[in-house]
Write a protein that holds these residues in place. Structure first.
Motif, mmCIF file in Angstrom:
data_model
loop_
_atom_site.group_PDB
_atom_site.id
_atom_site.type_symbol
_atom_site.label_atom_id
_atom_site.label_comp_id
_atom_site.label_asym_id
_atom_site.label_seq_id
_atom_site.Cartn_x
_atom_site.Cartn_y
_atom_site.Cartn_z
ATOM 1 N N GLU A 114 -13.741 -1.564 -10.779
ATOM 2 C CA GLU A 114 -13.409 -0.652 -9.687
ATOM 3 C C GLU A 114 -12.315 -1.229 -8.807
ATOM 4 O OE1 GLU A 114 -16.831 0.758 -7.566
ATOM 5 O OE2 GLU A 114 -17.893 1.200 -9.440
ATOM 6 N N ALA A 115 -12.359 -2.523 -8.540
ATOM 7 C CA ALA A 115 -11.364 -3.139 -7.676
ATOM 8 C C ALA A 115 -9.998 -3.187 -8.346
ATOM 9 C CB ALA A 115 -11.806 -4.545 -7.289
ATOM 10 N N ALA A 116 -9.971 -3.340 -9.660
ATOM 11 C CA ALA A 116 -8.698 -3.493 -10.361
ATOM 12 C C ALA A 116 -7.918 -2.192 -10.387
ATOM 13 C CB ALA A 116 -8.933 -4.013 -11.772
ATOM 14 N N PHE A 117 -8.407 -1.213 -11.074
ATOM 15 C CA PHE A 117 -7.645 0.026 -11.183
ATOM 16 C C PHE A 117 -8.391 1.125 -11.910
ATOM 17 C CE2 PHE A 117 -6.335 -3.116 -14.300
ATOM 18 C CZ PHE A 117 -6.624 -2.489 -15.490
ATOM 19 N N LEU A 118 -9.592 0.882 -12.360
ATOM 20 C CA LEU A 118 -10.265 1.846 -13.217
ATOM 21 C C LEU A 118 -11.643 2.213 -12.676
ATOM 22 C CD1 LEU A 118 -9.388 0.106 -16.581
ATOM 23 C CD2 LEU A 118 -8.283 2.108 -15.631
ATOM 24 N N ASP A 119 -11.690 3.155 -11.756
ATOM 25 C CA ASP A 119 -12.974 3.485 -11.165
ATOM 26 C C ASP A 119 -13.928 4.153 -12.142
ATOM 27 O OD1 ASP A 119 -11.037 5.452 -10.928
ATOM 28 O OD2 ASP A 119 -11.944 6.365 -9.171
ATOM 29 N N SER A 120 -13.451 4.685 -13.246
ATOM 30 C CA SER A 120 -14.344 5.286 -14.238
ATOM 31 C C SER A 120 -14.447 4.435 -15.510
ATOM 32 C CB SER A 120 -13.857 6.694 -14.599
ATOM 33 O OG SER A 120 -12.582 6.611 -15.206
ATOM 34 N N TYR A 121 -13.983 3.194 -15.425
ATOM 35 C CA TYR A 121 -13.949 2.294 -16.571
ATOM 36 C C TYR A 121 -15.323 2.119 -17.213
ATOM 37 C CZ TYR A 121 -12.131 -1.873 -19.012
ATOM 38 O OH TYR A 121 -11.717 -2.782 -19.940
ATOM 39 N N VAL A 122 -16.325 1.869 -16.395
ATOM 40 C CA VAL A 122 -17.676 1.637 -16.894
ATOM 41 C C VAL A 122 -18.172 2.853 -17.653
ATOM 42 C CG1 VAL A 122 -20.053 1.134 -16.236
ATOM 43 C CG2 VAL A 122 -18.174 -0.047 -15.099
ATOM 44 N N GLY A 123 -17.973 4.029 -17.092
ATOM 45 C CA GLY A 123 -18.389 5.264 -17.755
ATOM 46 C C GLY A 123 -17.668 5.485 -19.066
ATOM 47 N N ARG A 124 -16.394 5.134 -19.122
ATOM 48 C CA ARG A 124 -15.635 5.316 -20.367
ATOM 49 C C ARG A 124 -16.144 4.399 -21.470
ATOM 50 N NH1 ARG A 124 -10.198 5.841 -17.358
ATOM 51 N NH2 ARG A 124 -9.980 3.694 -17.998
ATOM 52 N N PHE A 125 -16.591 3.189 -21.126
ATOM 53 C CA PHE A 125 -17.169 2.309 -22.137
ATOM 54 C C PHE A 125 -18.456 2.894 -22.682
ATOM 55 C CE2 PHE A 125 -15.623 -1.627 -23.742
ATOM 56 C CZ PHE A 125 -14.521 -1.910 -22.963
ATOM 57 N N ALA A 126 -19.305 3.396 -21.818
ATOM 58 C CA ALA A 126 -20.561 4.004 -22.273
ATOM 59 C C ALA A 126 -20.272 5.209 -23.160
ATOM 60 C CB ALA A 126 -21.424 4.397 -21.080
ATOM 61 N N GLU A 127 -19.269 6.010 -22.810
ATOM 62 C CA GLU A 127 -18.910 7.176 -23.615
ATOM 63 C C GLU A 127 -18.346 6.779 -24.978
ATOM 64 O OE1 GLU A 127 -16.217 9.437 -21.229
ATOM 65 O OE2 GLU A 127 -17.741 9.893 -19.724
ATOM 66 N N ALA A 128 -17.667 5.637 -25.044
ATOM 67 C CA ALA A 128 -17.082 5.170 -26.303
ATOM 68 C C ALA A 128 -18.136 4.634 -27.267
ATOM 69 C CB ALA A 128 -16.038 4.088 -26.036
ATOM 70 N N SER A 129 -19.327 4.372 -26.761
ATOM 71 C CA SER A 129 -20.400 3.813 -27.576
ATOM 72 C C SER A 129 -21.159 4.919 -28.303
ATOM 73 C CB SER A 129 -21.383 3.048 -26.688
ATOM 74 O OG SER A 129 -22.581 2.799 -27.383
ATOM 75 N N PRO A 130 -21.329 4.790 -29.625
ATOM 76 C CA PRO A 130 -22.187 5.741 -30.327
ATOM 77 C C PRO A 130 -23.609 5.762 -29.771
ATOM 78 C CG PRO A 130 -20.923 4.462 -31.913
ATOM 79 C CD PRO A 130 -20.692 3.850 -30.553
ATOM 80 N N LEU A 131 -24.021 4.675 -29.144
ATOM 81 C CA LEU A 131 -25.351 4.610 -28.546
ATOM 82 C C LEU A 131 -25.379 5.196 -27.140
ATOM 83 C CD1 LEU A 131 -26.343 0.997 -29.666
ATOM 84 C CD2 LEU A 131 -27.052 3.172 -30.695
ATOM 85 N N GLY A 132 -24.191 5.413 -26.554
ATOM 86 C CA GLY A 132 -24.114 5.987 -25.221
ATOM 87 C C GLY A 132 -24.546 5.048 -24.113
ATOM 88 N N ARG A 133 -24.412 3.755 -24.340
ATOM 89 C CA ARG A 133 -24.819 2.795 -23.320
ATOM 90 C C ARG A 133 -23.950 1.547 -23.380
ATOM 91 N NH1 ARG A 133 -29.761 2.503 -26.831
ATOM 92 N NH2 ARG A 133 -29.508 0.649 -28.127
ATOM 93 N N LEU A 134 -24.068 0.755 -22.339
ATOM 94 C CA LEU A 134 -23.341 -0.504 -22.250
ATOM 95 C C LEU A 134 -24.195 -1.653 -22.775
ATOM 96 C CD1 LEU A 134 -21.829 -0.141 -18.677
ATOM 97 C CD2 LEU A 134 -20.667 0.216 -20.865
ATOM 98 N N VAL A 135 -23.536 -2.741 -23.084
ATOM 99 C CA VAL A 135 -24.210 -3.958 -23.533
ATOM 100 C C VAL A 135 -24.744 -4.702 -22.306
ATOM 101 C CG1 VAL A 135 -23.861 -6.181 -24.687
ATOM 102 C CG2 VAL A 135 -22.726 -4.121 -25.554
ATOM 103 N N GLU A 136 -25.964 -5.167 -22.408
ATOM 104 C CA GLU A 136 -26.597 -5.946 -21.347
ATOM 105 C C GLU A 136 -26.468 -7.435 -21.690
ATOM 106 O OE1 GLU A 136 -27.981 -4.620 -18.633
ATOM 107 O OE2 GLU A 136 -27.845 -2.519 -19.269
ATOM 108 N N PRO A 137 -26.425 -8.309 -20.689
ATOM 109 C CA PRO A 137 -26.342 -9.747 -20.964
ATOM 110 C C PRO A 137 -27.435 -10.248 -21.917
ATOM 111 C CG PRO A 137 -25.876 -9.340 -18.661
ATOM 112 C CD PRO A 137 -26.326 -8.019 -19.256
ATOM 113 N N VAL A 138 -28.642 -9.695 -21.833
ATOM 114 C CA VAL A 138 -29.730 -10.131 -22.708
ATOM 115 C C VAL A 138 -29.409 -9.834 -24.176
ATOM 116 C CG1 VAL A 138 -31.133 -8.010 -22.547
ATOM 117 C CG2 VAL A 138 -32.236 -10.231 -22.969
ATOM 118 N N ASP A 139 -28.620 -8.807 -24.444
ATOM 119 C CA ASP A 139 -28.236 -8.500 -25.828
ATOM 120 C C ASP A 139 -27.381 -9.626 -26.406
ATOM 121 O OD1 ASP A 139 -29.474 -5.931 -25.634
ATOM 122 O OD2 ASP A 139 -27.652 -5.149 -24.689
#
Length: 173
Positions: A114-139
């Motif tokens: 968000e600070a850099a330049f991409l306020d929807s960056y996180v959402g775009r990663f989740a959308e790019a995933s066939p699983l529809g979610r982000l990777v967690e550190p535990v993974d």
């Protein structure tokens, strides 16, 4: 030394045109030279004890990504280092692999995006995933735990993508 996990890294955001030589060098020093030297200095111990494990934390960005040319190059270099080291160290009983996560779901990364330049960056990663979610550190931790275990004794020279399938999608920009 049973296992070495190379997990230091820096990721300065910049364009290729706007990149400064010092940024390039610092990124390669931390992300590529550091792991190479860590492996180098563990070899005598592994030779004496008859084996060991190396897991380096790479990134999905080794496949190419925007605004991170030095980081992308350093993580691609880490794959090359890993594949070379697995050939050289395999006869000593050492396995050498890379875990390549995508954008991790952490408060720090969300703030950085968000600070850099991409306020929807996180959402775009989740959308790019066939699983529809982000990777967690535990993974990522689970993948590393597997690769340093005896269950992975015949896995070497590999890149294990822990990316919720985003490595199959075009780079998220």
């Amino acid at each position: 030394m049973d296992a070495l996990v190379n997990n230091a890294g820096i990721e300065p955001a910049h364009s290729l045109e706007g990149m400064e030589l010092g940024t390039w060098q610092a990124t390669l020093d931390v992300n590529l030279t550091g792991p190479a030297l860590m492996i180098k200095h563990c070899v005598p111990m592994w030779r004496r004890q008859g084996g060991g494990r190396v897991v380096s934390i790479g990134s999905r960005v080794w496949l190419g990504g925007g605004w991170t040319p030095a980081y992308s190059a350093s993580k691609a270099g880490l794959v090359g280092l890993t594949r070379t080291a697995c050939r050289e160290l395999g006869p000593l009983g050492v396995t050498v692999n890379v875990v390549a996560p995508s954008f991790l779901h952490t408060a720090f990364n969300a703030q950085k995006a968000e600070a850099a330049f991409l306020d929807s960056y996180v959402g775009r990663f989740a959308e790019a995933s066939p699983l529809g979610r982000l990777v967690e550190p535990v993974d990522v931790a689970n993948a590393v735990a597997f690769l340093v275990s005896d269950r992975a004794r015949n896995i070497t020279g590999e890149v294990l993508h822990v990316a919720a399938g985003t490595q199959l999608a075009p780079a998220v920009q």
